[in-house]
Structures are given as structure tokens and as C-alpha cells.
Design a protein around this motif. Structure first.
Motif, mmCIF file in Angstrom:
data_model
loop_
_atom_site.group_PDB
_atom_site.id
_atom_site.type_symbol
_atom_site.label_atom_id
_atom_site.label_comp_id
_atom_site.label_asym_id
_atom_site.label_seq_id
_atom_site.Cartn_x
_atom_site.Cartn_y
_atom_site.Cartn_z
ATOM 1 N N GLU A 102 0.830 -1.218 0.000
ATOM 2 C CA GLU A 102 0.000 0.000 0.000
ATOM 3 C C GLU A 102 0.861 1.264 0.000
ATOM 4 O O GLU A 102 0.614 2.200 -0.768
ATOM 5 C CB GLU A 102 -0.931 0.008 1.222
ATOM 6 N N ARG A 103 1.865 1.300 0.854
ATOM 7 C CA ARG A 103 2.706 2.503 0.936
ATOM 8 C C ARG A 103 3.505 2.690 -0.360
ATOM 9 O O ARG A 103 3.602 3.804 -0.885
ATOM 10 C CB ARG A 103 3.643 2.406 2.145
ATOM 11 N N ALA A 104 4.058 1.597 -0.882
ATOM 12 C CA ALA A 104 4.804 1.680 -2.146
ATOM 13 C C ALA A 104 3.881 2.163 -3.265
ATOM 14 O O ALA A 104 4.253 3.021 -4.074
ATOM 15 C CB ALA A 104 5.404 0.327 -2.492
ATOM 16 N N GLY A 105 2.662 1.639 -3.293
ATOM 17 C CA GLY A 105 1.687 2.039 -4.314
ATOM 18 C C GLY A 105 1.340 3.516 -4.201
ATOM 19 O O GLY A 105 1.239 4.225 -5.206
ATOM 20 N N ASN A 106 1.168 3.991 -2.966
ATOM 21 C CA ASN A 106 0.868 5.419 -2.761
ATOM 22 C C ASN A 106 1.978 6.297 -3.337
ATOM 23 O O ASN A 106 1.724 7.315 -3.970
ATOM 24 C CB ASN A 106 0.729 5.725 -1.259
ATOM 25 N N LEU A 107 3.227 5.875 -3.096
ATOM 26 C CA LEU A 107 4.339 6.692 -3.584
ATOM 27 C C LEU A 107 4.475 6.583 -5.107
ATOM 28 O O LEU A 107 4.778 7.579 -5.777
ATOM 29 C CB LEU A 107 5.647 6.272 -2.881
ATOM 30 N N ILE A 108 4.239 5.400 -5.655
ATOM 31 C CA ILE A 108 4.275 5.271 -7.128
ATOM 32 C C ILE A 108 3.265 6.244 -7.739
ATOM 33 O O ILE A 108 3.570 6.967 -8.690
ATOM 34 C CB ILE A 108 3.978 3.819 -7.572
ATOM 35 N N ARG A 109 2.058 6.285 -7.177
ATOM 36 C CA ARG A 109 1.039 7.198 -7.720
ATOM 37 C C ARG A 109 1.493 8.660 -7.614
ATOM 38 O O ARG A 109 1.298 9.448 -8.536
ATOM 39 C CB ARG A 109 -0.295 7.017 -6.986
ATOM 40 N N ASP A 110 2.105 9.016 -6.488
ATOM 41 C CA ASP A 110 2.611 10.395 -6.336
ATOM 42 C C ASP A 110 3.656 10.709 -7.405
ATOM 43 O O ASP A 110 3.699 11.818 -7.941
ATOM 44 C CB ASP A 110 3.250 10.583 -4.948
ATOM 45 N N CYS A 111 4.516 9.740 -7.675
ATOM 46 C CA CYS A 111 5.577 9.958 -8.678
ATOM 47 C C CYS A 111 4.973 10.073 -10.071
ATOM 48 O O CYS A 111 5.363 10.943 -10.861
ATOM 49 C CB CYS A 111 6.595 8.823 -8.625
ATOM 50 N N VAL A 112 4.022 9.198 -10.383
ATOM 51 C CA VAL A 112 3.359 9.232 -11.693
ATOM 52 C C VAL A 112 2.682 10.592 -11.888
ATOM 53 O O VAL A 112 2.769 11.203 -12.956
ATOM 54 C CB VAL A 112 2.338 8.078 -11.805
ATOM 55 N N ALA A 113 2.019 11.097 -10.850
ATOM 56 C CA ALA A 113 1.331 12.387 -10.941
ATOM 57 C C ALA A 113 2.308 13.520 -11.245
ATOM 58 O O ALA A 113 1.918 14.557 -11.767
ATOM 59 C CB ALA A 113 0.595 12.682 -9.639
ATOM 60 N N ARG A 114 3.582 13.295 -10.937
ATOM 61 C CA ARG A 114 4.599 14.321 -11.180
ATOM 62 C C ARG A 114 5.420 14.025 -12.425
ATOM 63 O O ARG A 114 6.521 14.541 -12.595
ATOM 64 C CB ARG A 114 5.488 14.444 -9.938
ATOM 65 N N GLY A 115 4.913 13.153 -13.271
ATOM 66 C CA GLY A 115 5.529 12.958 -14.583
ATOM 67 C C GLY A 115 6.579 11.870 -14.668
ATOM 68 O O GLY A 115 7.293 11.766 -15.663
ATOM 69 N N THR A 116 6.710 11.031 -13.636
ATOM 70 C CA THR A 116 7.699 9.955 -13.664
ATOM 71 C C THR A 116 7.110 8.718 -14.350
ATOM 72 O O THR A 116 5.999 8.299 -14.041
ATOM 73 C CB THR A 116 8.154 9.615 -12.234
ATOM 74 N N SER A 117 7.878 8.143 -15.273
ATOM 75 C CA SER A 117 7.429 6.936 -15.991
ATOM 76 C C SER A 117 8.243 5.702 -15.636
ATOM 77 O O SER A 117 7.809 4.583 -15.892
ATOM 78 C CB SER A 117 7.542 7.149 -17.504
ATOM 79 N N HIS A 118 9.459 5.922 -15.107
ATOM 80 C CA HIS A 118 10.351 4.784 -14.839
ATOM 81 C C HIS A 118 11.012 4.984 -13.481
ATOM 82 O O HIS A 118 11.488 6.078 -13.174
ATOM 83 C CB HIS A 118 11.418 4.673 -15.920
ATOM 84 N N LEU A 119 11.054 3.913 -12.691
ATOM 85 C CA LEU A 119 11.637 4.001 -11.356
ATOM 86 C C LEU A 119 12.580 2.827 -11.105
ATOM 87 O O LEU A 119 12.344 1.731 -11.617
ATOM 88 C CB LEU A 119 10.544 3.966 -10.279
ATOM 89 N N ARG A 120 13.634 3.108 -10.323
ATOM 90 C CA ARG A 120 14.469 2.024 -9.784
ATOM 91 C C ARG A 120 14.445 2.157 -8.268
ATOM 92 O O ARG A 120 14.896 3.161 -7.719
ATOM 93 C CB ARG A 120 15.907 2.095 -10.294
ATOM 94 N N THR A 121 13.906 1.147 -7.610
ATOM 95 C CA THR A 121 13.845 1.189 -6.152
ATOM 96 C C THR A 121 14.727 0.115 -5.535
ATOM 97 O O THR A 121 14.856 -0.984 -6.075
ATOM 98 C CB THR A 121 12.403 0.995 -5.644
ATOM 99 N N HIS A 122 15.337 0.458 -4.433
ATOM 100 C CA HIS A 122 16.022 -0.533 -3.601
ATOM 101 C C HIS A 122 14.993 -1.065 -2.619
ATOM 102 O O HIS A 122 14.117 -0.318 -2.168
ATOM 103 C CB HIS A 122 17.199 0.111 -2.864
ATOM 104 N N VAL A 123 15.082 -2.345 -2.276
ATOM 105 C CA VAL A 123 14.163 -2.940 -1.306
ATOM 106 C C VAL A 123 14.996 -3.732 -0.303
ATOM 107 O O VAL A 123 15.814 -4.581 -0.687
ATOM 108 C CB VAL A 123 13.142 -3.864 -2.010
ATOM 109 N N ASP A 124 14.782 -3.447 0.977
ATOM 110 C CA ASP A 124 15.592 -4.088 2.020
ATOM 111 C C ASP A 124 15.421 -5.612 2.020
ATOM 112 O O ASP A 124 14.294 -6.122 2.040
ATOM 113 C CB ASP A 124 15.167 -3.580 3.405
ATOM 114 N N ILE A 125 16.553 -6.276 2.030
ATOM 115 C CA ILE A 125 16.584 -7.727 2.222
ATOM 116 C C ILE A 125 17.452 -7.946 3.458
ATOM 117 O O ILE A 125 18.634 -7.600 3.460
ATOM 118 C CB ILE A 125 17.239 -8.436 1.003
ATOM 119 N N ASP A 126 16.866 -8.472 4.531
ATOM 120 C CA ASP A 126 17.653 -8.714 5.735
ATOM 121 C C ASP A 126 17.145 -9.959 6.448
ATOM 122 O O ASP A 126 16.120 -10.540 6.065
ATOM 123 C CB ASP A 126 17.642 -7.486 6.664
ATOM 124 N N LEU A 127 17.885 -10.369 7.483
ATOM 125 C CA LEU A 127 17.551 -11.634 8.158
ATOM 126 C C LEU A 127 16.200 -11.542 8.860
ATOM 127 O O LEU A 127 15.476 -12.533 8.949
ATOM 128 C CB LEU A 127 18.647 -11.975 9.183
#
Ligand SMILES: [Zn+2]
Length: 409
Positions: A102-127
Motif C-alpha cells: 500500500e505505501r509503495a503504491g501510494n508513492l508510485i502514484r505520487d511519482c506518476v502524478a509528477r511525470g515519472t514513468s520509470h523508477l528504480r527502487t532498492h528494497v531491504d533484504i535482511d535476516l
């Protein structure tokens, strides 16, 4: 005869020409002065009114899994060190009232609204969390695949060698859908640069994917790892697939050493992504680019557990980078724009990028007369189009992508 599904008319291009842009099946089919009148009046035509039309922006570095977008405002909970932020994430993120998806989706929508078409995100991988955050971001990627593309870096935020088992998790993350392998401060966090870099490069080579390594380490310590990363990139033939994130060290060593590092990075095909801010020395962007290093940019933290700042607006980010880098002339501001557009597209290996015949119909319109004004003033995006459909209008994401229509303005 060229097939066109819809026209955007009176579009001002970055080079100053005012043209009509025809789209068909998600691609740009025609670009030309008076093209709409010459071809047909039977397809929908939306008058852009002479506003600037620019290609969809590319956010080359972000952290969708950490964002607090959509939640009530929260006071920043971590202490002033990176270690405190790492530990605070583990205390806070799993217990938020909104899921990673949900949070990732909210931010994707915010970015799209500001003209972003392509994103590279890091995602935490930990124990502690295993692949849970990756699963959430993968679900958000799927859900919004008709608004933007998303590359995912499996990011060992807590370290690699100091957390035995993380290398196996990174390998599993790539098998589960992550597009690149990440790394972090091999000396400062792991105190074992050979161990970490050998480990993550082996995973990348095994699966034929790229790497994007966070390097906050200052001065000579960071430079040592830049050299080690370049050496492994060359040895494994991974040129063009490796990025150093931040590379603050490049701004805090002597000019001669920075020039040598730039030459080494250009030769090895190692790119640099910057976010410009952060209270640390910014890498010498103009010198790196002059040496042939592919430099691009991203927002990094956007209203998340690491920073309360950021809106997702890449034009605002380009302005911040320009302000920090003292880019004042138009050609310098245009370079800042390149960091969040064409250079990012090259780094993310996005084909058919740009407003040109055959290019993907990913673009936005903005009330500005030229690129430098769009960056400096960054007014809200009037219309955002992805894959030939309207995905945002008036600065807000639409509920669903909508065909371009006569009355959409
Ligand atoms: Zn980051």
C-alpha cells in the motif's frame, strides 16, 4: 499511411519547435508541425496550448519499501547515524497500519502524478524480514504496471558479511523477481570489502543481472571500494550493468584522484546515481560526465523512515541538484534535467525513450517555455501520459489509465 489513435496538438518540444504528436498502440507514431491537420480529423485531438512536452521522467534511486506516504505525519524516529536508522526501520516498518504494498503504491502514484514513468527502487533484504518487503513491492509493481515501469534492487541494508545468510537471501530475491543485486558500504558496514563484493558480484554473474551498490563511505575508504567495484565489473564483463549509488567519496578526495576514479569508472562502464543532497560532499557531476561516466539521478528517500523530506518530484530534485552544484546557465540546468530523463533511461536500459517517432508514448506537459524553466520553477504537471494513455491530470493520478480524448483538457 501512418496509423494514429490520438493527437496531442500544439506541443512545444525541448528544442523549441511547436508540433503535433500522434500516438498509436502506446508508441509515438508521428511528430511534426501541422501533422494532425495534414493526416486526419477523425481521431481525438487534444490541444496542449503551446505548453512544453517532455519525456516521462526516470527516478534512478528510491526506497519504496521505507516510505510513509499515505500515513498520518510521524515524527522522525531514528537517531543521527545510519546504524540507528537501520535498527529503527526494523522496529517501525513491520508494524505500520499500511502494508509495504500500500505505501509503495501510494508513492508510485505520487511519482506518476509528477511525470515519472520509470523508477528504480532498492528494497531491504535482511535476516529479520527476509523477502517480505520484496513481495510487497513486487505486488505494487504489478498493480501499477500500466502507469510506470519499476526496477527492483535487492538491497542488503543491514550488511552482508556481518549478517551470515544475507547472501543466500539476495540470491533468492533475484530468483523471486528482483532485477539487480545491491550492496552497501563494504568497509564501513561489513568491514569485509572482499567478502561483500565477491559475494554480490557472484550472484549478479550467476543470474546475468546488474548491480547497484550504495557507497556512502567518505574519502579514501570510498575510493578504495570504487576501485574494487570497477575491477570486478571489468573482470566479469559487467560493464554497463553496474551503478554506484551516491559515491560521496568522489567529492571529498583530491581533484587528481577524482579524475583518475572517473576515468576508471568510464572505462569499466560503472555509472553513478546521485540525489544531490544529504549533507555530504556531492560528486563532481560535470567532471564525471566530461570523463565519460554515465551519471543519472534519483530522489532517494521520500517522506520515509530515513528522511521527512521529498515529494517524488524529479524536476524539483533536478533543481536541488542544480542549486547544490551551482548550475546557473541554461545548458547546466538542462544537464540537471538530463540526469532525471535521458541519462536515467540509458542507465536503466530503457529502450525507445524520448519524444521521437517510434518512442514509447510516455510523456508529460508542463506550463514552461523551455527545459531550464521547467526545472527551475517545476510547476505541477498538467497531463501525464504512459503507454499512450492519460494516467494523471492536474497534478493528480487518475483512478485508471484513460484514452486521450478531445475533451480531456
Ligand atoms: Zn538509497
Amino acid at each position: 499511411m501512418t496509423r494514429v489513435d490520438a493527437f496531442l496538438t500544439n506541443c512545444r518540444l525541448a528544442d523549441g519547435r511547436v508540433v503535433d504528436i500522434g500516438t498509436a498502440e502506446g508508441k509515438i507514431a508521428i511528430v511534426g508541425e501541422g501533422a494532425a491537420a495534414a493526416l486526419s480529423n477523425s481521431v481525438p485531438a487534444l490541444d496542449i496550448g503551446g505548453d512544453l512536452v517532455l519525456p516521462g521522467l526516470v527516478d534512478g534511486h528510491m526506497h519504496l519499501d521505507k516510505t510513509l506516504t499515505g500515513l498520518r505525519w510521524m515524527d522522525h524516529a531514528a537517531g543521527p547515524t545510519r546504524m540507528s536508522r537501520i535498527e529503527t526501520d526494523k522496529r517501525i516498518l513491520p508494524y505500520l497500519p499500511l502494508s509495504t504494498e500500500e505505501r509503495a503504491g501510494n508513492l508510485i502514484r505520487d511519482c506518476v502524478a509528477r511525470g515519472t514513468s520509470h523508477l528504480r527502487t532498492h528494497v531491504d533484504i535482511d535476516l529479520e524480514s527476509g523477502l517480505a518487503k520484496l513481495e510487497g513491492v513486487l505486488a505494487a509493481r504489478e498493480r501499477y504496471s500500466d502507469r510506470a515501469t519499476l526496477q527492483i534492487v535487492a538491497f542488503p541494508q543491514s550488511g552482508v558479511m556481518r549478517c551470515p545468510g544475507v547472501l543466500d537471501l539476495l540470491d533468492a530475491a533475484v530468483r523471486s523477481g528482483a532485477d539487480l543485486v545491491g550492496g552497501i558500504d563494504p568497509l564501513e558496514i561489513d568491514r569485509d570489502p572482499k567478502g561483500q563484493l565477491d559475494g554480490i558480484f557472484a550472484i549478479a554473474a550467476r543470474h546475468g543481472v546488474g548491480l547497484d551498490i550504495h557507497l556512502h563511505e567518505p574519502g579514501e575508504m570510498g575510493l578504495f571500494n570504487v576501485q574494487e567495484i570497477c575491477a570486478r565489473t571489468r573482470a566479469l564483463g559487467l560493464g554497463g550493468k553496474v551503478t554506484i549509488s551516491h559515491g560521496f567519496c568522489l567529492g571529498s578526495i583530491t581533484e587528481r584522484k577524482a579524475a583518475e576514479a572517473a576515468e576508471r569508472m568510464a572505462e569499466a562502464g560503472v555509472a553513478l546515481v546521485t540525489h544531490g543532497a544529504g549533507g555530504l560532499t556531492m560528486p563532481p557531476i560535470e567532471k564525471l560526465r566530461a570523463a565519460g561516466v554515465l551519471v543519472f539521478a534519483g530522489n532517494d528517500d521520500i517522506r520515509d523512515t530515513w528522511s521527512p523530506y521529498g515529494t517524488g518530484d524529479l524536476l524539483e530534485r533536478a533543481a536541488t541538484i542544480g542549486w547544490k552544484g551551482d548550475f546557473r546557465r541554461d545548458e547546466q540546468v538542462e544537464m540537471a534535467f538530463d540526469l532525471v530523463s535521458a541519462a536515467g533511461a540509458r542507465a536503466l536500459d530503457i529502450e525507445d525513450y524520448g519524444i521521437t517517432v517510434g518512442g514509447a508514448a510516455n510523456l508529460f506537459t508542463i506550463a514552461a517555455s523551455c527545459v531550464a524553466e521547467a526545472v527551475a520553477a517545476h510547476p505541477s504537471r498538467k497531463l501525464v501520459i504512459f503507454d499512450g494513455k492519460v494516467v494523471a491530470q492536474g497534478g493528480a493520478c487518475l483512478a485508471a489509465p484513460t484514452p486521450i480524448a478531445n475533451d480531456a483538457a
